[in-house]
Design an enzyme around this catalytic site. Structure first.
Site: not given
Ligand code: ADP
Length: 159
Positions: A17, A41, A90, A128
């Site tokens: 992130h 969630k 990703r 995460s």
């Molecule tokens: P959500 O529940 O909105 O998907 P996340 O916190 O899991 O929330 O992810 C937020 C955004 O960050 C999403 O677009 C997700 O694809 C992206 N994301 C999560 N992990 C990574 C990573 N390792 N590299 C790039 N983007 C990521």
């Protein structure tokens, strides 16, 4: 002034992130990190904890503001006059969900674009949920998250 919004759950924020946040912060004059406050969630960290962690980690970035909101994401983006929302991509497996979300958001608010930033290769496997899984079994997550998150995970899971 170009304004962007990066929405996510950030439960917890990972180096993946942060890579997206730092790269997008160069594209906008102001970048809001919008921490999801979704009652449906189940999260390990409360909204307040997720916001506090991000605020601490990003305190040295003057054009970044960490917020949460009860508004729909596009409504929040409209309320701060954002041009675009950022999402990270990703693997190909992210694409279907992200395309659906971006298309829905475009139907709700056609003035606001979704911009996708491809994950840097070293973070393309990182999520995460995998960090939480490793931490639950006392594995080493220091390569995947900032120190503050590592400490917060230890505290939370050792309770
Ligand atoms: P959500 O529940 O909105 O998907 P996340 O916190 O899991 O929330 O992810 C937020 C955004 O960050 C999403 O677009 C997700 O694809 C992206 N994301 C999560 N992990 C990574 C990573 N390792 N590299 C790039 N983007 C990521």
């Amino acid at each position: 002034m170009k304004i962007g919004v990066y929405p996510g759950t950030f439960d917890p924020v990972t180096n993946g992130h942060l890579d997206i946040i730092k790269r997008s912060s160069h594209l906008f004059d102001k970048l809001y990190i919008l921490v999801a406050n979704n009652m449906n969630k189940k999260t390990l960290f409360t909204t307040e904890e997720r916001v506090a962690l991000l605020k601490k980690i990003l305190r040295e970035y003057p054009n970044i503001e960490v917020v949460t909101s009860n508004l729909l994401t596009v409504e929040f983006a409209k309320s701060v006059k954002a041009e675009a929302m950022i999402r990270g991509l990703r693997m190909v497996s992210d694409f279907e969900y992200e395309l659906q979300l971006a298309t829905l958001n475009k139907c709700l608010e056609k003035e606001i674009e979704t911009i996708f930033i491809m994950s840097s290769h070293e973070y393309s496997f990182l999520s995460s949920s995998s960090v939480k899984e490793i931490a639950t079994f006392q594995g080493d997550v220091s390569k995947f998250v900032p120190k503050d998150v590592e400490v917060a995970l230890q505290r939370k899971l050792n309770k």
